[in-house]
Design a protein around this motif. Structure first.
Motif, PDB file in Angstrom:
ATOM      1  N   HIS A  11      -5.255   3.145  -4.608  1.00 32.50           N
ATOM      2  CA  HIS A  11      -5.314   2.301  -5.801  1.00 32.50           C
ATOM      3  C   HIS A  11      -4.243   1.200  -5.785  1.00 32.50           C
ATOM      4  O   HIS A  11      -3.686   0.845  -6.823  1.00 32.50           O
ATOM      5  N   ILE A  12      -3.992   0.685  -4.580  1.00 27.68           N
ATOM      6  CA  ILE A  12      -2.988  -0.377  -4.456  1.00 27.68           C
ATOM      7  C   ILE A  12      -3.630  -1.643  -3.901  1.00 27.68           C
ATOM      8  O   ILE A  12      -3.763  -2.636  -4.621  1.00 27.68           O
ATOM      9  N   ASP A  13      -4.059  -1.598  -2.604  1.00 23.22           N
ATOM     10  CA  ASP A  13      -4.634  -2.783  -1.968  1.00 23.22           C
ATOM     11  C   ASP A  13      -6.094  -2.595  -1.558  1.00 23.22           C
ATOM     12  O   ASP A  13      -6.709  -3.516  -1.023  1.00 23.22           O
TER      13      ASP A  13
ATOM     14  N   GLU B   1      -1.354  12.967  -4.442  1.00 26.26           N
ATOM     15  CA  GLU B   1      -1.538  13.816  -5.618  1.00 26.26           C
ATOM     16  C   GLU B   1      -1.306  13.073  -6.930  1.00 26.26           C
ATOM     17  O   GLU B   1      -1.828  13.477  -7.972  1.00 26.26           O
ATOM     18  N   ILE B   2      -0.512  12.018  -6.882  1.00 24.60           N
ATOM     19  CA  ILE B   2       0.003  11.406  -8.108  1.00 24.60           C
ATOM     20  C   ILE B   2      -1.102  10.962  -9.059  1.00 24.60           C
ATOM     21  O   ILE B   2      -1.055  11.217 -10.260  1.00 24.60           O
ATOM     22  N   ALA B   3      -2.133  10.303  -8.544  1.00 25.24           N
ATOM     23  CA  ALA B   3      -3.204   9.794  -9.409  1.00 25.24           C
ATOM     24  C   ALA B   3      -3.871  10.929 -10.189  1.00 25.24           C
ATOM     25  O   ALA B   3      -4.333  10.725 -11.316  1.00 25.24           O
TER      26      ALA B   3
ATOM     27  N   CYS C 240     -14.089   5.229  -6.786  1.00 23.39           N
ATOM     28  CA  CYS C 240     -13.512   4.343  -5.785  1.00 23.39           C
ATOM     29  C   CYS C 240     -14.364   4.365  -4.511  1.00 23.39           C
ATOM     30  O   CYS C 240     -14.967   5.384  -4.174  1.00 23.39           O
ATOM     31  N   LYS C 241     -14.380   3.260  -3.788  1.00 29.45           N
ATOM     32  CA  LYS C 241     -15.177   3.173  -2.562  1.00 29.45           C
ATOM     33  C   LYS C 241     -14.697   4.179  -1.515  1.00 29.45           C
ATOM     34  O   LYS C 241     -15.492   4.809  -0.835  1.00 29.45           O
ATOM     35  N   PHE C 242     -13.363   4.333  -1.428  1.00 24.51           N
ATOM     36  CA  PHE C 242     -12.789   5.234  -0.437  1.00 24.51           C
ATOM     37  C   PHE C 242     -12.251   6.488  -1.119  1.00 24.51           C
ATOM     38  O   PHE C 242     -11.519   6.394  -2.115  1.00 24.51           O
ATOM     39  N   HIS C 243     -12.582   7.644  -0.553  1.00 22.13           N
ATOM     40  CA  HIS C 243     -12.170   8.896  -1.185  1.00 22.13           C
ATOM     41  C   HIS C 243     -10.654   9.091  -1.140  1.00 22.13           C
ATOM     42  O   HIS C 243     -10.081   9.793  -1.976  1.00 22.13           O
TER      43      HIS C 243
ATOM     44  N   ALA D 170     -11.725   1.751  -8.378  1.00 25.98           N
ATOM     45  CA  ALA D 170     -12.121   1.942  -9.775  1.00 25.98           C
ATOM     46  C   ALA D 170     -10.926   1.870 -10.723  1.00 25.98           C
ATOM     47  O   ALA D 170     -11.072   1.479 -11.887  1.00 25.98           O
ATOM     48  N   ILE D 171      -9.740   2.227 -10.243  1.00 26.39           N
ATOM     49  CA  ILE D 171      -8.546   2.154 -11.092  1.00 26.39           C
ATOM     50  C   ILE D 171      -8.190   0.700 -11.370  1.00 26.39           C
ATOM     51  O   ILE D 171      -7.931   0.311 -12.518  1.00 26.39           O
TER      52      ILE D 171
END
Length: 314
Positions: free
Chosen positions: A270-272, A248-250, A263-266, A277-278
């Protein structure tokens, strides 16, 4: 009887009714047995039902009305418990100072995330602009640019000199508003300047530690002569996050929310992950490094801490 909680001291609550009479109330015992994880099941701003005790001047709260929103943080001494700062807020004002004391972007972002989660509009007040030098003015400008670009209203003020306070008062008129920030950022001074009759106690900054000294012990709601109410809160040294799932954080970072659909994956964290996109936003300056650092801190469950190299996103 029905009223609004205007002060909480832990054991007792002051409840103001529509006829402006304030009653000293306690909680009926069953509230403590219903699985409430908060250290304060009743908070300032709550609308409650209560009954006056026979042959006494005190009352007993037996119902809390559903809250429209609230600001919550991790309890200072009980890590698995929460502390509700205030409830049913129309707007929150976050006071930020660049120096004396310094407000970290980590603290700012945690407050904003919590407010976003509970749909509370926030205005950032950069206080003490009368004391800025060239360095602190530049830092303020960089921070203001970061948060303005995201969509947050920012106002430069001086509580001591009354600079731009008419703009703040206009936002407060006929609303329930909350002032929050670190100890020493000037909350009590600002409230006293806006509403001199309240005469809230203030203390100087500790020269040894460059930190504020707590002057507000308990959250309290005060009526305003020009309409509305202000909730003054104790200074917050840290803002531990609670009640959020990692996925939820993003969504509570507005600039992340706009980008993450690319982002490629839904389920990208957003880390590795590749083609995030982030992280691409970090490369093209659409995401500030300080904001991403705050996000990582929250995701990893780290305590709030300061890093100079990400203070302004440069």
């Amino acid at each position: 009887m029905n009223g609004v909680v205007v002060k909480s001291t832990g054991s007792w609550y002051l409840v103001r009714t529509e006829d402006r009479i304030v009653h000293k109330c306690r909680i009926r015992g069953k509230f403590r047995m219903e699985g409430i994880k908060s250290t304060n099941p009743v908070s300032v701003g709550d609308i409650v039902d209560f009954d006056l005790e026979p042959k006494k001047e005190t009352g007993v709260i037996d119902k809390i009305h559903e809250r429209t929103n609230y600001i919550v943080r991790k309890s200072v001494n009980l890590s698995k418990r929460t502390h509700i700062i205030a409830a049913n807020i129309d707007r929150a004002f976050l006071l930020v100072t660049i120096d004396n004391p310094s407000t970290s972007t980590s603290f700012i972002d945690r407050f904003l995330v919590s407010a976003e989660a509970y749909h509370i509009p926030v205005t950032i007040l950069f206080n003490k602009i009368d004391s800025f030098n060239e360095e602190t003015k530049e830092l303020k400008n960089e921070l203001e640019e970061i948060y303005t670009n995201i969509g947050y209203d920012c106002i430069e003020i001086s509580a001591k000199q009354g600079i731009n306070l008419d703009e703040v008062k206009e936002l407060m008129k006929d609303k329930v508003t909350l002032f929050s920030g670190h100890s020493g950022v000037g909350k009590s001074t600002l409230v006293n300047t806006i509403e001199p009759g309240l005469d809230l106690k203030t203390l100087e900054i500790s020269e040894q530690h460059k930190q504020g000294q707590h002057t507000t012990t308990f959250a309290e709601m005060h009526p305003l002569s020009f309409g509305g109410y202000i909730i003054d809160t104790p200074g917050i040294k840290g803002f531990g996050m609670v009640d959020f799932e990692d996925v939820e954080i993003a969504g509570y970072f507005p600039e992340f929310f706009e980008l993450k659909q690319n982002c490629k994956f839904h389920n990208c964290m957003h880390i590795d992950e590749p083609k995030c996109a982030i992280k691409a936003g970090l490369e093209n300056d659409t995401v500030a490094p300080s904001r991403y650092f705050s996000y990582l801190q929250i995701i990893k469950g780290e305590e709030e801490h300061f890093r100079q190299d990400v203070y302004t996103g440069k």
